[in-house]
Design a protein around this motif. Structure first.
Motif, PDB file in Angstrom:
ATOM      1  N   TYR A 231       0.838  -1.232  -0.073  1.00  0.00           N
ATOM      2  CA  TYR A 231      -0.028   0.103  -0.030  1.00  0.00           C
ATOM      3  C   TYR A 231       0.881   1.106  -0.119  1.00  0.00           C
ATOM      4  O   TYR A 231       0.518   2.235  -0.789  1.00  0.00           O
ATOM      5  N   MET A 232       2.011   1.246   0.619  1.00  0.00           N
ATOM      6  CA  MET A 232       2.751   2.194   0.780  1.00  0.00           C
ATOM      7  C   MET A 232       3.322   2.497  -0.619  1.00  0.00           C
ATOM      8  O   MET A 232       3.481   3.624  -0.987  1.00  0.00           O
TER       9      MET A 232
ATOM     10  N   GLU B 101      -0.570   5.020  -0.924  1.00  0.00           N
ATOM     11  CA  GLU B 101      -1.334   4.984   0.286  1.00  0.00           C
ATOM     12  C   GLU B 101      -0.492   5.018   1.528  1.00  0.00           C
ATOM     13  O   GLU B 101      -0.807   3.875   2.172  1.00  0.00           O
ATOM     14  N   GLN B 102       0.000   5.926   2.129  1.00  0.00           N
ATOM     15  CA  GLN B 102       1.170   5.856   3.171  1.00  0.00           C
ATOM     16  C   GLN B 102       0.374   5.536   4.303  1.00  0.00           C
ATOM     17  O   GLN B 102       0.916   4.646   5.332  1.00  0.00           O
ATOM     18  N   GLU B 103      -0.605   6.199   4.661  1.00  0.00           N
ATOM     19  CA  GLU B 103      -1.081   6.149   5.920  1.00  0.00           C
ATOM     20  C   GLU B 103      -1.818   4.695   6.052  1.00  0.00           C
ATOM     21  O   GLU B 103      -1.764   4.072   7.197  1.00  0.00           O
ATOM     22  N   ARG B 104      -2.676   4.129   5.252  1.00  0.00           N
ATOM     23  CA  ARG B 104      -2.995   2.790   5.176  1.00  0.00           C
ATOM     24  C   ARG B 104      -2.055   1.834   5.392  1.00  0.00           C
ATOM     25  O   ARG B 104      -2.299   0.603   6.125  1.00  0.00           O
TER      26      ARG B 104
ATOM     27  N   GLU C 270       0.860   2.273   6.656  1.00  0.00           N
ATOM     28  CA  GLU C 270       1.696   2.124   7.925  1.00  0.00           C
ATOM     29  C   GLU C 270       0.703   1.890   9.058  1.00  0.00           C
ATOM     30  O   GLU C 270       1.485   0.881  10.204  1.00  0.00           O
ATOM     31  N   ARG C 271      -0.862   1.753   8.850  1.00  0.00           N
ATOM     32  CA  ARG C 271      -1.501   1.169   9.796  1.00  0.00           C
ATOM     33  C   ARG C 271      -1.439  -0.143   9.873  1.00  0.00           C
ATOM     34  O   ARG C 271      -1.259  -0.942  10.714  1.00  0.00           O
TER      35      ARG C 271
ATOM     36  N   ASP D 226       1.906  -1.422  11.497  1.00  0.00           N
ATOM     37  CA  ASP D 226       1.666  -1.597  12.626  1.00  0.00           C
ATOM     38  C   ASP D 226       1.085  -2.743  13.246  1.00  0.00           C
ATOM     39  O   ASP D 226       1.404  -3.296  14.511  1.00  0.00           O
TER      40      ASP D 226
END
Length: 130
Positions: free
Chosen positions: A96-97, A101-104, A106-107, A110
């Motif tokens: 995704y990154m 879609e960086q935020e998705r 990273e989530r 994590d």
């Protein structure tokens, strides 16, 4: 209809059915699920492991070729079959990154690390070079 056509037709039908069908013993052997002890308390069908392995290799190859959107599809297939696969979830996040879609991403990464910690597995050693 001639008197010999019906018996000949029936014989041909029976012969072709016998040639193109499996013996009953083979049919029932295939229907039994092959159970493999994958992890303590988790049992999966052996064919599922082969399928997951195939999807995972394909996803990894697509990721290396920087075809992130296509890799995302394959990582999702892996997670559909193994929802607690922390490595696949981590790589889905990385894909995704890569797709922007960086935020998705990273989530998901994590979440994968948390799942890996719960399972006492270090997933990050497997992703060197990514």
């Amino acid at each position: 209809m001639k008197s010999c056509q019906l018996p000949v037709s029936i014989c041909c039908f029976v012969l072709l059915t016998a040639v193109y069908s499996e013996p009953a013993a083979c049919y029932f052997d295939k229907k039994k699920a092959i159970i493999v002890n994958y992890r303590t308390g988790l049992y999966v069908v052996k064919d599922t492991l082969k399928t997951v392995n195939r999807y995972q290799h394909l996803a990894h190859d697509l990721y290396e070729k920087k075809l992130f959107k296509r890799a995302i599809v394959q990582w999702k297939k892996v997670l559909h079959l193994q929802p607690t696969n922390a490595f696949a979830m981590f790589m889905l996040g990385k894909s995704y990154m890569g797709a922007g879609e960086q935020e998705r991403g990273e989530r998901l990464c994590d979440e994968a690390v948390m799942i890996g910690e719960q399972q006492d597995k270090n997933i990050c050693h497997s992703v060197e070079g990514f």
